[in-house]
Scaffold this motif. Structure first.
Motif, PDB file in Angstrom:
ATOM      1  N   CYS A   1       0.829  -1.213   0.000  1.00  0.00           N
ATOM      2  CA  CYS A   1       0.000   0.000   0.000  1.00  0.00           C
ATOM      3  C   CYS A   1       0.856   1.252   0.000  1.00  0.00           C
ATOM      4  O   CYS A   1       0.531   2.248  -0.664  1.00  0.00           O
ATOM      5  CB  CYS A   1      -0.935  -0.006   1.200  1.00  0.00           C
ATOM      6  SG  CYS A   1      -2.247  -1.245   1.085  1.00  0.00           S
ATOM      7  N   PHE A   2       1.970   1.221   0.715  1.00  0.00           N
ATOM      8  CA  PHE A   2       2.850   2.388   0.747  1.00  0.00           C
ATOM      9  C   PHE A   2       3.452   2.663  -0.623  1.00  0.00           C
ATOM     10  O   PHE A   2       3.657   3.822  -0.992  1.00  0.00           O
ATOM     11  CB  PHE A   2       3.956   2.228   1.788  1.00  0.00           C
ATOM     12  CG  PHE A   2       4.805   3.469   1.920  1.00  0.00           C
ATOM     13  CD1 PHE A   2       4.332   4.562   2.617  1.00  0.00           C
ATOM     14  CD2 PHE A   2       6.057   3.538   1.341  1.00  0.00           C
ATOM     15  CE1 PHE A   2       5.092   5.713   2.729  1.00  0.00           C
ATOM     16  CE2 PHE A   2       6.828   4.675   1.447  1.00  0.00           C
ATOM     17  CZ  PHE A   2       6.348   5.770   2.145  1.00  0.00           C
ATOM     18  N   ALA A   3       3.715   1.609  -1.383  1.00  0.00           N
ATOM     19  CA  ALA A   3       4.240   1.812  -2.732  1.00  0.00           C
ATOM     20  C   ALA A   3       3.258   2.632  -3.569  1.00  0.00           C
ATOM     21  O   ALA A   3       3.659   3.547  -4.301  1.00  0.00           O
ATOM     22  CB  ALA A   3       4.528   0.469  -3.402  1.00  0.00           C
ATOM     23  N   PHE A   4       1.982   2.327  -3.446  1.00  0.00           N
ATOM     24  CA  PHE A   4       0.972   3.105  -4.167  1.00  0.00           C
ATOM     25  C   PHE A   4       0.841   4.515  -3.586  1.00  0.00           C
ATOM     26  O   PHE A   4       0.644   5.480  -4.324  1.00  0.00           O
ATOM     27  CB  PHE A   4      -0.379   2.384  -4.156  1.00  0.00           C
ATOM     28  CG  PHE A   4      -0.454   1.312  -5.200  1.00  0.00           C
ATOM     29  CD1 PHE A   4      -0.996   1.580  -6.442  1.00  0.00           C
ATOM     30  CD2 PHE A   4       0.036   0.037  -4.955  1.00  0.00           C
ATOM     31  CE1 PHE A   4      -1.059   0.597  -7.421  1.00  0.00           C
ATOM     32  CE2 PHE A   4      -0.019  -0.948  -5.916  1.00  0.00           C
ATOM     33  CZ  PHE A   4      -0.563  -0.670  -7.154  1.00  0.00           C
TER      34      PHE A   4
ATOM     35  N   TRP B   1       7.054   2.371  -8.946  1.00  0.00           N
ATOM     36  CA  TRP B   1       6.849   2.014  -7.539  1.00  0.00           C
ATOM     37  C   TRP B   1       5.682   1.050  -7.370  1.00  0.00           C
ATOM     38  O   TRP B   1       5.629   0.283  -6.400  1.00  0.00           O
ATOM     39  CB  TRP B   1       6.603   3.263  -6.695  1.00  0.00           C
ATOM     40  CG  TRP B   1       7.846   3.895  -6.177  1.00  0.00           C
ATOM     41  CD1 TRP B   1       8.795   4.554  -6.903  1.00  0.00           C
ATOM     42  CD2 TRP B   1       8.283   3.926  -4.824  1.00  0.00           C
ATOM     43  NE1 TRP B   1       9.795   4.998  -6.078  1.00  0.00           N
ATOM     44  CE2 TRP B   1       9.496   4.622  -4.796  1.00  0.00           C
ATOM     45  CE3 TRP B   1       7.765   3.445  -3.630  1.00  0.00           C
ATOM     46  CZ2 TRP B   1      10.212   4.852  -3.626  1.00  0.00           C
ATOM     47  CZ3 TRP B   1       8.469   3.671  -2.465  1.00  0.00           C
ATOM     48  CH2 TRP B   1       9.683   4.362  -2.465  1.00  0.00           C
ATOM     49  N   THR B   2       4.719   1.093  -8.309  1.00  0.00           N
ATOM     50  CA  THR B   2       3.558   0.229  -8.155  1.00  0.00           C
ATOM     51  C   THR B   2       3.869  -1.242  -8.448  1.00  0.00           C
ATOM     52  O   THR B   2       3.154  -2.122  -7.973  1.00  0.00           O
ATOM     53  CB  THR B   2       2.401   0.701  -9.057  1.00  0.00           C
ATOM     54  OG1 THR B   2       2.807   0.639 -10.425  1.00  0.00           O
ATOM     55  CG2 THR B   2       1.966   2.118  -8.701  1.00  0.00           C
ATOM     56  N   LEU B   3       4.917  -1.519  -9.195  1.00  0.00           N
ATOM     57  CA  LEU B   3       5.243  -2.917  -9.524  1.00  0.00           C
ATOM     58  C   LEU B   3       5.616  -3.734  -8.292  1.00  0.00           C
ATOM     59  O   LEU B   3       5.038  -4.802  -8.059  1.00  0.00           O
ATOM     60  CB  LEU B   3       6.320  -2.970 -10.594  1.00  0.00           C
ATOM     61  CG  LEU B   3       5.914  -2.368 -11.948  1.00  0.00           C
ATOM     62  CD1 LEU B   3       7.080  -2.403 -12.923  1.00  0.00           C
ATOM     63  CD2 LEU B   3       4.702  -3.091 -12.504  1.00  0.00           C
ATOM     64  N   PRO B   4       6.568  -3.271  -7.461  1.00  0.00           N
ATOM     65  CA  PRO B   4       6.814  -4.046  -6.239  1.00  0.00           C
ATOM     66  C   PRO B   4       5.621  -3.975  -5.283  1.00  0.00           C
ATOM     67  O   PRO B   4       5.398  -4.896  -4.495  1.00  0.00           O
ATOM     68  CB  PRO B   4       8.060  -3.400  -5.631  1.00  0.00           C
ATOM     69  CG  PRO B   4       8.191  -2.072  -6.275  1.00  0.00           C
ATOM     70  CD  PRO B   4       7.528  -2.174  -7.611  1.00  0.00           C
ATOM     71  N   GLY B   5       4.841  -2.903  -5.394  1.00  0.00           N
ATOM     72  CA  GLY B   5       3.636  -2.803  -4.574  1.00  0.00           C
ATOM     73  C   GLY B   5       2.644  -3.904  -4.897  1.00  0.00           C
ATOM     74  O   GLY B   5       2.071  -4.532  -4.005  1.00  0.00           O
ATOM     75  N   ILE B   6       2.444  -4.162  -6.180  1.00  0.00           N
ATOM     76  CA  ILE B   6       1.536  -5.229  -6.599  1.00  0.00           C
ATOM     77  C   ILE B   6       2.058  -6.583  -6.122  1.00  0.00           C
ATOM     78  O   ILE B   6       1.299  -7.405  -5.589  1.00  0.00           O
ATOM     79  CB  ILE B   6       1.356  -5.216  -8.128  1.00  0.00           C
ATOM     80  CG1 ILE B   6       0.563  -3.968  -8.546  1.00  0.00           C
ATOM     81  CG2 ILE B   6       0.673  -6.490  -8.613  1.00  0.00           C
ATOM     82  CD1 ILE B   6       0.588  -3.695 -10.033  1.00  0.00           C
TER      83      ILE B   6
END
Length: 113
Positions: free
Chosen positions: A23-26, A38-43
């Motif tokens: 969630c923090f990545a998003f 940043w959303t790729l490792p977040g997913i």
């Protein structure tokens, strides 16, 4: 608390770390202006969270999720302090302890049958 509860709490701790990191990545992308990458490792982290939560020893998903909620809140307050550098205040601490107590009751409470 029963011995079997400790592995579940450790699993919930790992799930919380994965969920908060995802969630923090998003948050970093949408609110802090970080790159879309940043959303790729977040997913990936959110997928890990979901998989970890399915590993919890529980007869019902709803009970597992309810108990996890208390651990998630406490872990979020640790994230606030250790990653974001904002020390939780006494109200944060009190609320986190109440939530952990609730999680412990849900996990360790006697069940009929």
């Amino acid at each position: 608390m029963e011995r079997a509860v400790w592995p579940t709490l450790a699993l919930y701790g790992a799930a919380a770390l994965a969920e908060i990191a995802g969630c923090f990545a998003f948050w970093a992308w949408a609110r802090l202006g970080r790159g879309l990458w940043w959303t790729l490792p977040g997913i990936a982290s959110l997928c890990l969270f979901a998989w970890l939560l399915t590993r919890a020893e529980a007869d019902f998903a709803g009970r597992a999720y309810a108990a996890y909620g208390g651990v998630y809140i406490a872990a979020s307050l640790l994230w606030l302090w250790l990653v974001e550098g904002a020390r939780p205040d006494r109200w944060d601490a009190a609320g986190g302890l109440v939530c952990l107590a609730g999680a412990a009751i849900i996990l360790a409470g006697p069940r009929a049958g």
